[in-house]
Design a protein around this motif. Structure first.
Motif, short mmCIF file in Angstrom:
data_model
loop_
_atom_site.label_atom_id
_atom_site.label_comp_id
_atom_site.label_asym_id
_atom_site.label_seq_id
_atom_site.Cartn_x
_atom_site.Cartn_y
_atom_site.Cartn_z
N MET A 319 13.56 64.37 25.83
CA MET A 319 14.30 65.19 26.94
C MET A 319 15.35 63.85 27.78
SD MET A 319 12.52 68.65 27.00
CE MET A 319 11.96 68.60 28.30
N LYS A 320 14.33 63.92 28.05
CA LYS A 320 15.64 62.49 29.30
C LYS A 320 16.85 61.76 28.71
CE LYS A 320 14.14 64.31 33.09
NZ LYS A 320 14.82 64.15 34.35
N ALA A 321 15.92 60.70 27.22
CA ALA A 321 16.43 59.67 26.73
C ALA A 321 17.71 59.95 26.29
CB ALA A 321 15.79 59.17 25.94
N LEU A 322 17.60 61.67 26.04
CA LEU A 322 18.94 62.12 24.58
C LEU A 322 20.06 62.76 25.71
CD1 LEU A 322 16.24 64.11 22.37
CD2 LEU A 322 18.68 62.24 22.16
N TRP A 323 19.76 62.53 26.93
CA TRP A 323 20.64 63.80 28.26
C TRP A 323 20.81 62.64 29.01
CZ3 TRP A 323 16.20 67.21 30.50
CH2 TRP A 323 16.04 68.37 29.49
N ALA A 324 20.54 61.21 28.77
CA ALA A 324 21.19 59.93 28.98
C ALA A 324 22.31 59.52 29.04
CB ALA A 324 20.22 58.69 29.42
N ALA A 325 23.50 59.10 29.77
CA ALA A 325 24.89 58.64 29.11
C ALA A 325 24.55 57.58 27.99
CB ALA A 325 25.19 57.82 30.28
N PRO A 344 26.84 68.52 22.27
CA PRO A 344 27.62 68.71 23.86
C PRO A 344 26.85 67.29 24.71
CG PRO A 344 26.54 70.71 23.57
CD PRO A 344 26.91 69.86 22.75
N ARG A 345 27.60 67.47 25.80
CA ARG A 345 26.91 66.82 27.35
C ARG A 345 26.49 67.57 28.20
NH1 ARG A 345 24.71 63.07 25.60
NH2 ARG A 345 24.41 61.86 27.84
N PRO A 346 24.69 67.54 28.18
CA PRO A 346 24.65 68.42 30.02
C PRO A 346 25.97 68.66 30.88
CG PRO A 346 23.18 67.44 29.26
CD PRO A 346 24.24 66.78 27.97
N ALA A 347 26.73 69.15 30.89
CA ALA A 347 27.57 69.61 31.91
C ALA A 347 26.70 69.16 33.58
CB ALA A 347 28.29 71.50 31.86
N GLY A 348 25.34 68.90 33.47
CA GLY A 348 25.03 68.67 35.10
C GLY A 348 24.00 68.37 34.87
#
Ligand code: UTP
Ligand code: MG
Length: 485
Positions: A319-325, A344-348
């Motif tokens: 999850m962290k890898a997918l949310w990373a920039a 979509p990118r997480p908004a926060g």
């Protein structure tokens, strides 16, 4: 001053000292065992001295039975007989209850004045004898072995206990004056005809009551600890999407999503979508899963614990890898992804709360990869120990402990006043003895819970997930407002 509860409370004081008044302002009528009242039951009235023998025999029976059950017992007699006092103290010890002596240290003149103003005053020489005895008891009480000796002066006998904490407006960062944030965990869904209205109304109530967030339980079949298998339990990410539309300021997420339910990438996608829909306020609570029945019923594999924990670790990493920039490839901690394209990118930031108290694996996963570790509050000593274990893991993996928040799941019975607390305990306890159930749920008023929460904050807890066992309507949520003041 807040006294231990449950406890044995033995009142000591002359007639007119204000013992009964003090007890009535603080305890339920059922908790006060009064020799005067029993004279009225067994004799012609509270002053029927001929009934004293019978009254004290019944009083001893009632006191012994209540202490045996671990129930708060306030003994309202003159309290001047040392042999009786010590016997009650011993009975409390045997029942595992703290023992408190409360000396109503009202000035002699005030006792005489109040006595004189009564319909049936105690004869002056009798009162004089009592006042002399009180002086003697005052000198020995500290040496008798009470857990606590409380002296009440004339001015505070009738005073009601400290009023409920003023329900201040929630602060903008939603941290209470205790330095805590609380998140309402919704685990039961008695929504009758209109699920959408119920969910959104509960969320709006949580927002209004100053909660920082709302978490939904993630199960496929309602768990036996909470309700019956045929009670509705919604898919949380769908339900959270609907709640997001209510436009509250709440953080939204799960507590806890079993890692077994969805591939980690799909959970990452759901949470990122929720973040985008809810102004960047999303979180994921995730655990190894435990409820075998729901897995079998829904055709989901339920591997042994060791494999589920391996999966849990990989899930947090994924999850962290997918949310990373960016969208670059990822290969670490046993997770290899050829790309990390997630829109979509997480908004926060999306905090990951690792749920579970497994010391060797779960707490280590939290320490290494998590943003928070969620523990139980049933026992504060145990909680303190687990926080220590978590911090040791942090040290071990080279992570600053401040990066891993300690959160707890609290399942309290909260009542408006002492009577309401006990009515709820009686309604909810099922076959569990009342004192056991009350202890397990820390049954108390808002003020009582705040005292306990202050201690939790002292142990390093920053967020409390709270699930009350009788949450039925938005009004029940609003009634918890004082917790967030
Ligand atoms: P209590 O009836 O509470 O005294 O108050 P007690 O210690 O239990 O007395 P016994 O042993 O049963 O006889 C006595 C009177 O004093 C008034 C009460 O309203 C009651 O009439 N009182 C009590 C006050 O005026 N102010 C107080 O702070 C407490
Ligand atoms: Mg009395």
């Amino acid at each position: 001053m807040r006294l231990p509860d449950p406890a044995l409370v033995v009142l000591v004081g002359a007639s007119g000292a204000g013992k009964s008044t003090w007890a009535a302002a603080r305890y339920r009528a059922e908790e006060v065992v009064s020799s005067d009242a029993l004279r009225g039951v067994l004799g012609s009235g509270p002053h029927d001295l001929d009934a004293s023998g019978d009254a004290f025999a019944v009083l001893e029976t009632v006191v012994a039975a209540r202490l045996r059950r671990g129930l708060t017992t306030v003994v309202d007699t003159l309290g001047l007989d040392a042999t009786r006092r010590i016997a009650w103290l011993d009975a409390a010890r045997a029942g595992g209850l703290p023992a408190v002596a409360v000396l109503l240290d009202t000035p002699d003149a005030e006792c005489r004045r109040r006595n004189g103003a009564r319909d049936r005053p105690v004869p002056a020489p009798v009162l004089a004898g009592q006042l002399r005895s009180v002086r003697d008891v005052r000198a020995v009480l500290d040496a008798e072995g009470w857990d606590l000796v409380v002296r009440v002066g004339a001015e505070d006998t009738a005073a009601t206990p400290p009023a409920a904490a003023a329900a201040a407006e929630p602060r903008e960062d939603r941290t209470s004056s205790l330095g805590l944030r609380s998140v309402l965990q919704v685990s039961r869904f008695p929504w009758d005809e209109d699920p959408l209205a119920w969910l959104t109304d509960v969320a709006r109530a949580a927002d209004e009551a100053g909660f920082a967030g709302l978490a939904l339980m993630d199960h496929l079949i309602q768990v036996p600890q909470v309700g019956r298998a045929w009670d509705p339990i919604p898919e949380p990410w769908v339900a959270l999407g609907a709640i997001a539309a209510a436009g509250t300021g709440l953080e939204l997420g799960t507590l806890c999503t079993p890692v077994t339910f969805r591939p980690a990438g799909v959970t990452a996608k759901a949470a990122a979508t929720l973040s985008a829909l809810n102004g960047g306020r999303a979180f994921v609570g995730i655990g190894a899963g435990w409820f075998e029945r729901e897995h079998a019923a829904y055709g989901i594999p339920f591997p042994p614990a060791r494999e589920r924990l391996d999966e849990l670790e990989r899930a947090v990493v994924t999850m962290k890898a997918l949310w990373a920039a960016g969208t670059k490839a990822y290969d670490d901690h046993g997770v290899a992804l050829p790309e990390t394209t997630s829109y979509p990118r997480p908004a926060g930031p999306i905090p990951v709360v690792v749920g579970g108290s497994g010391e060797r694996r779960t707490l280590r996963i939290a320490a290494r990869h998590g943003d928070a570790c969620n523990l139980r509050t049933t026992d504060e000593t145990e909680l303190a120990r687990l926080v220590g274990v978590l911090h040791a893991h942090c040290e071990d993996v080279g992570r600053d402990r401040s990066e891993v928040a300690v959160t707890v799941l609290d399942l309290p019975v909260v009542g408006a006043d002492r009577d309401d607390v006990w009515a709820r305990v009686e309604r909810l306890r099922g076959r569990t003895p009342a004192a056991t159930y009350a202890a397990r749920t820390h049954a108390a008023t808002v003020d009582g819970h705040r005292d306990r929460w202050a201690r939790l904050a002292g142990l390093g807890v920053s967020t409390i997930f709270i699930a009350t066992p009788d949450l039925g309507s938005p009004d029940d949520v609003l009634a918890l407002r004082g917790l967030n003041a």
